[in-house]
Design a protein around this motif. Sequence first.
Motif, PDB file in Angstrom:
ATOM      1  N   VAL A   1     -50.552  19.565  23.215  1.00 56.03           N
ATOM      2  CA  VAL A   1     -49.176  19.079  23.091  1.00 56.03           C
ATOM      3  C   VAL A   1     -48.614  19.459  21.719  1.00 56.03           C
ATOM      4  O   VAL A   1     -49.290  19.319  20.706  1.00 56.03           O
TER       5      VAL A   1
ATOM      6  N   ASN B   1     -45.944  19.116  26.445  1.00 54.17           N
ATOM      7  CA  ASN B   1     -47.297  19.328  26.953  1.00 54.17           C
ATOM      8  C   ASN B   1     -47.410  20.731  27.571  1.00 54.17           C
ATOM      9  O   ASN B   1     -46.841  21.016  28.608  1.00 54.17           O
TER      10      ASN B   1
ATOM     11  N   SER C   1     -51.176  17.060  19.949  1.00 48.36           N
ATOM     12  CA  SER C   1     -52.387  16.398  20.439  1.00 48.36           C
ATOM     13  C   SER C   1     -53.293  17.414  21.119  1.00 48.36           C
ATOM     14  O   SER C   1     -52.820  18.405  21.680  1.00 48.36           O
TER      15      SER C   1
ATOM     16  N   THR D   1     -54.958  16.731  23.716  1.00 44.74           N
ATOM     17  CA  THR D   1     -54.887  16.507  25.159  1.00 44.74           C
ATOM     18  C   THR D   1     -53.718  15.619  25.541  1.00 44.74           C
ATOM     19  O   THR D   1     -53.555  14.518  25.015  1.00 44.74           O
ATOM     20  N   GLY D   2     -52.887  16.138  26.426  1.00 48.13           N
ATOM     21  CA  GLY D   2     -51.743  15.364  26.897  1.00 48.13           C
ATOM     22  C   GLY D   2     -52.009  14.691  28.222  1.00 48.13           C
ATOM     23  O   GLY D   2     -51.352  13.715  28.579  1.00 48.13           O
ATOM     24  N   GLU D   3     -52.967  15.222  28.977  1.00 45.60           N
ATOM     25  CA  GLU D   3     -53.194  14.725  30.335  1.00 45.60           C
ATOM     26  C   GLU D   3     -54.656  14.646  30.737  1.00 45.60           C
ATOM     27  O   GLU D   3     -55.045  13.762  31.479  1.00 45.60           O
ATOM     28  N   HIS D   4     -55.457  15.605  30.301  1.00 41.71           N
ATOM     29  CA  HIS D   4     -56.796  15.737  30.875  1.00 41.71           C
ATOM     30  C   HIS D   4     -57.825  14.795  30.287  1.00 41.71           C
ATOM     31  O   HIS D   4     -58.874  14.573  30.888  1.00 41.71           O
TER      32      HIS D   4
END
Lengths: 464, 464
Positions: free
Chosen positions: A347, A381, A416, A418-421
């Motif tokens: 992100v 993202n 970041s 990781t935005g989702e995983h």
Amino acid sequence: MLGLLKKKPVDKLVEVLGKEKVKVSLVERKLYSYDATPIPIERAIPSAVIFPESQEDVEKLVQVCYQEDIPIFPRGAGSGLTGGAVPTVDKGVVVSFEKMKRFSVDVDNAVAFVEPGVITYELQQFVEGLGLFYPPDPSSFKYSTIGGNIAENAGGPRCLKYGVTREYVLGLTAVIREGKVLRTGSPVLKDVAGYDITKLFVGSEGTLGLITSAILKLIPKPKARATALVLFERLEDVGRAVTEIMTSGVFPSALEFMDADAIKAAEAYKPIGLPKDVAAILLVELDGSVEGVKEDLQTVERLLSRMGIEVKVAQDEASAEKLWTVRKNLGPALANLKTGKINEDIVFPRTYLSEAIPKLRDIAKKYDLLMVVFGHIGDGNLHVNLLYDKKDPQEEERAERAVDEVFQLALSYRGSITGEHGVGLTKRKFLKWQVGHVGIEVLKGIKAVFDPKNLFNPGKLLLE
Amino acid sequence: MLGLLKKKPVDKLVEVLGKEKVKVSLVERKLYSYDATPIPIERAIPSAVIFPESQEDVEKLVQVCYQEDIPIFPRGAGSGLTGGAVPTVDKGVVVSFEKMKRFSVDVDNAVAFVEPGVITYELQQFVEGLGLFYPPDPSSFKYSTIGGNIAENAGGPRCLKYGVTREYVLGLTAVIREGKVLRTGSPVLKDVAGYDITKLFVGSEGTLGLITSAILKLIPKPKARATALVLFERLEDVGRAVTEIMTSGVFPSALEFMDADAIKAAEAYKPIGLPKDVAAILLVELDGSVEGVKEDLQTVERLLSRMGIEVKVAQDEASAEKLWTVRKNLGPALANLKTGKINEDIVFPRTYLSEAIPKLRDIAKKYDLLMVVFGHIGDGNLHVNLLYDKKDPQEEERAERAVDEVFQLALSYRGSITGEHGVGLTKRKFLKWQVGHVGIEVLKGIKAVFDPKNLFNPGKLLLE
């Protein structure tokens, strides 16, 4: 005699839960040792796979595991991409929630009571029939489970306007250390009694306890929806266009981005006539009332055409669907290009995109890799896909080294990793870069409050 | 000589921060020993009031306090209603953030970087000038601070559509145990790296550490807004009307409720011609695009008139403003009726309102008290006002006893003891009723991770 008296830990689970709920055949144990993580990760064959059917079953199994020091690896649909559901030690057990999939909806209070194994899409279809809406839309939503979505704090394109899974979890029941039952939150929108333990569980990747039920917030289902395709000749216009839209009173439900290579890959996979000579495209989704969506579309067209940017509005639902299918097919489209793919969901604050994408390209060049970028530009993202040949160990190794630099780049912009995983197994070593040593200390402290023996999904999120 | 060598703990604070930032006069110490809590609570005169001006000041003061075992009572505007900002031990210090009120806005990424002392209204005015929107609207928004709002997870009427303060906090800097600096989150909408420590701080009532800065999410400012007044002859129609609206595709930005007594009180205070012969009224606020709001208004009118319920639409902004002023004046209007007022912000799942209000009336009758009910029906958050004469200790005592039953009633419907005001000092004994002993155990465990010496706002939220 001694051998007979000393039961194996798994036997105790069978004794307490019954044979039907505790599977020990090698086939099943192997089958449940995977998830959808595309890169090689450490995996172990669990000693059993447990299929609880009720709150009581979960309490019992945690009690036994806590007495016997058996590591517990909770599992939704196994669609995670960072190894979150994968067992890492042989003596552990996988707990699959596929048999706990009851749910009920309270229309008047706009809340759903769900068990963790409910398929997200099934809940969505059901509530939409009642005029309600459960927005979280990870790519896996047709097969992933609410429990997995909560554990990973799943997001998707609609998160821009509607937020991620976290925003829809009002309360939870969880079984923690020693089989204790923790109930958090309530079926109301406002509740500030005590620290927000509900949200702490969301995104905790199964490391704090087992979620056995959740109370979800539902919202009114929008009456209308429309999609526009925006074509960019220059990458640097994308950020400006997004700002123009977002400060005009229009709140898109999704703003999806595809770079030139992503467009080419999509067209090579299933051509729908996307222009191949542009630098990038945006898919803009608008929703709301019938008249509101019309007005918002006009606003977007007017603003962007003033900037000299071309906007094409999907004239009907079928054309809109077609555009979204392209976006959703990007995964398989890329798989067609090379046998191996590392998809990192980093992100960036969204305005840095036009600056960061050339730098991402430099990384790809440095490691001599094919890279395709797409993602949710509204929320910054990006999915950075590094493609390689699985039969070429050197290329694979270069891809893995490139990932380190990709993460460093995201963090250099205060983004970041990781935005989702989620962090899972694959991003543990990078977490410290992002949250710092005080952050890691706090995370470890919290983990110990819920799981002092480190039996819930050990080895995930935090390095030991 | 020994006396000279042995400095008082407060002297060390002066030494480190300078006299200007550490006030020890009795006047100031007394002035900062209050908040807006309307009922008698235990209070102490602090040994000093500290006015940090920077991140560095806060780090230094926490270092000294942690070395010297000085309790720290953080304070925003002191507008809290449950004693959250009140010092409870003489040797403690109050830390007022009124000098830390810088902020900046990144329009392109739609985020604000704020210090804790920023007045919520000032931020809102500023970002609205840029086409952006910061929705949280506690009644105190014109004078309360972002820091206080975060500590209490403040909500308001608009929380129905836009969520509470928590939904807008993307990241924080906080100073915790021993003066360690914790940085959480990032200026992006999606970040799932590690447990969500940001949201854990939101609503933690100053008990985990001192918040020194926050990253806030901003959203597009809606172009249009409209208000309708709905008149009910029967209480039991209110819930049905809300369900009809919420499943019609219309998403109101606020749904405010006033019962017959609340209407009478408002009219007695400043008459605007509200009907006095109805059982209840609803204020419905709609926002969005110009055409969207028109369509939504028509939908609401059509649905409710079909139910035989009268809807009056405010014809211009001035009439709408007048209706909202009535709602906002309810506090002072009630103060006109009796000298004492206990305002409890309990929450019910909204459909139970028509069942719960008569039961609330029974409690008032049992304790021979005047009770007025209003609140945010969209999210089930009711303000139950028990009015009494401050000069009548028996009536005051009856009011306090009635509160116990009010909380029990809310919890019997799976509601909450507090939707907005927090636990603070006044609701500590009731928290266990809601979260259970496992819940309390977990809260205490978390508190110890951040503050093992129990120096941050001791005695708040949790009973020792």
